[in-house]
Design an enzyme around this catalytic site. Structure first.
Site, mmCIF file in Angstrom:
data_model
loop_
_atom_site.group_PDB
_atom_site.id
_atom_site.type_symbol
_atom_site.label_atom_id
_atom_site.label_comp_id
_atom_site.label_asym_id
_atom_site.label_seq_id
_atom_site.Cartn_x
_atom_site.Cartn_y
_atom_site.Cartn_z
ATOM 1 N N ASP A 233 -3.219 2.379 -5.786
ATOM 2 C CA ASP A 233 -2.029 2.393 -4.929
ATOM 3 C C ASP A 233 -1.902 1.162 -4.029
ATOM 4 O O ASP A 233 -1.187 1.188 -3.048
ATOM 5 C CB ASP A 233 -2.019 3.662 -4.069
ATOM 6 N N GLU A 234 -2.619 0.114 -4.373
ATOM 7 C CA GLU A 234 -2.555 -1.092 -3.553
ATOM 8 C C GLU A 234 -2.510 -2.335 -4.428
ATOM 9 O O GLU A 234 -3.203 -2.403 -5.440
ATOM 10 C CB GLU A 234 -3.830 -1.241 -2.710
ATOM 11 N N ASP B 197 0.849 -1.180 0.000
ATOM 12 C CA ASP B 197 0.000 0.000 0.000
ATOM 13 C C ASP B 197 0.892 1.241 0.000
ATOM 14 O O ASP B 197 1.731 1.400 0.885
ATOM 15 C CB ASP B 197 -0.871 -0.050 1.268
#
Ligand code: MG
Length: 414
Positions: free
Chosen positions: A110-111, A9
């Site tokens: 973003d993960e 993350d």
């Protein structure tokens, strides 16, 4: 076998990505001042999409209107969002993850989840690898991530939330009681504000409370499906597999660093066969065929050489790919300089059905294709170790370990 899952993350993604760009351009680091991404300062419209840690200290929260954030923090430095930049940064960090994990599932911009199961063939210590991935992203791309390590996606995701930024956290089953159960229920993945309110009315305050209650009672509070899910989650149960999205494949490659330098052409052929076998099988599992074959070597002075051959008819047959690879190796290697790495890549990929060769089926090719198919099927069902082609190099060789892990992951999850 227990799975090994990483959740990665990016820490305050939009803000970090903007900051990394500014720093790269010699500007000061907006992560160190009260700053945020979103909206328009002049018009005072829009919402906060991401904020720096100093901005958080002023009480600025993600999702709140710009006008409210500016009231809390009048000197808040605001930057307009740049989604093209975010797409780029996203791709870059996912690509680094793919260097380490056989299967990567992008979960959001973003993960991502990495299924590292089976990588014990490659890496000894999973925690060390987690640190390595984290540090590599930070050092090469200029922004930080958190890595959560566990045995399923839920626990890995919970773990990556623990302590930020730039941290590796674990949440193994044995740690659930101490690390997860004391947390307020709102912190549990998929428990929203409304669900949390309903649970609190029944005096369920922590994830631990939720875990210990009877599942039927939870269902009566929040509904069948969600009730069952969050009760499972509170107990650390999640069986969903990490799924790699199908992406437009540009090619397939495999290479291996040899445990000792090779000078004998026959030994090199054996390695080559093993590589051809692995890489073509992987391509076949995607129903691809290659129009171009490339063989590369690294000599023991780290000089790289490679040769490639364009084909008029695409192929997915191990024997053909091996035969052409042999010719290419012969052309590019003087057979005297010791080599320490050999690789094959298959490019100019086409998908089945569009080929002229199918109009004039070649008996020999059909036979070879049937053999490949049978071998692939057995591997798919029983694992990669079952069949080793005729004269592949000694089994202690590193050949195809990543591939092996990949195929392990492609099989049905137990
Ligand atoms: Mg994030």
């Amino acid at each position: 076998m227990k799975k090994l899952i990483f959740h990665i993350d990016v820490n305050s993604a939009y803000l970090s990505w903007e900051a990394a760009r500014l720093v790269k351009n010699g500007k000061s680091d907006i992560r160190l001042i009260p700053s945020a991404i979103g909206g328009d300062r002049q018009k005072r419209t829009g919402i906060i999409l991401a904020k720096s840690i100093p901005a958080k200290r002023y009480g600025v929260t993600t999702g709140e209107p710009i006008s409210m954030a500016l009231r809390k923090c009048p000197n808040l430095f605001l930057v307009k969002p740049d989604f093209a930049l975010y797409e780029r940064c996203s791709k870059e960090f996912i690509n680094i993850c793919k260097e380490y994990a056989p299967v990567v599932e992008q979960f959001s911009i973003d993960e991502c989840f990495l299924d590292m199961s089976g990588t014990e063939y490659i890496y000894e210590d999973p925690i060390k690898v987690a640190y390595e991935i984290k540090d590599k992203i930070r050092d090469t791309l200029g922004f930080t991530v958190n890595v959560g390590v566990s045995t399923n996606k839920l626990l890995a995701k919970m773990a990556s939330e623990f302590d930020k930024p730039d941290k590796v956290n674990t949440l193994f089953e044995s740690e659930i009681k101490n690390k997860m159960w004391p947390l307020p229920i709102r912190e549990l993945f998929s428990v929203g504000e409304a669900t949390a309110m309903r649970l609190k009315k029944a005096y369920i305050e922590t994830i631990g409370d939720l875990a210990k209650f009877d599942v039927n009672f939870i269902k009566s509070l929040v509904g069948e499906k969600l009730g069952e899910q969050i009760h499972n989650y509170a107990n650390g149960i999640d069986n969903t597999p990490v799924l790699a999205e199908p992406e437009a494949v540009k090619g397939y490659s495999i290479s291996t660093t040899l445990s000792e330098d090779i000078t004998d052409i026959e030994d090199a052929y054996k390695v080559l066969l093993s590589l051809a076998d692995s890489v073509s099988s992987r391509m076949r599992s995607d129903r691809g065929k290659a129009y171009c074959i490339n063989v590369g070597i690294r000599e023991n002075d780290f000089k790289n050489r490679s040769h490639q051959r364009k084909l008029t008819v695409s192929t997915d047959i191990t024997d053909e790919i091996f035969a052409i690879s042999k010719v290419l190796l012969d052309e590019l290697w003087d057979k005297q300089t010791p080599i320490r790495l050999i690789g094959i890549s298959l490019t100019n990929i086409t998908k089945e059905g569009s080929d002229q060769e199918e109009l004039f089926p070649d008996e020999r090719k059909e036979k070879l294709r049937k053999v490949d198919k049978a071998v692939d099927l057995i591997r798919y069902k029983y694992g990669t170790n079952v069949i080793v082609k005729g004269s592949t190099y000694n089994s202690s060789l590193e050949v195809g370990k990543k591939y092996k892990a990949q195929m392990e992951n492609k099989r049905e999850p137990k």
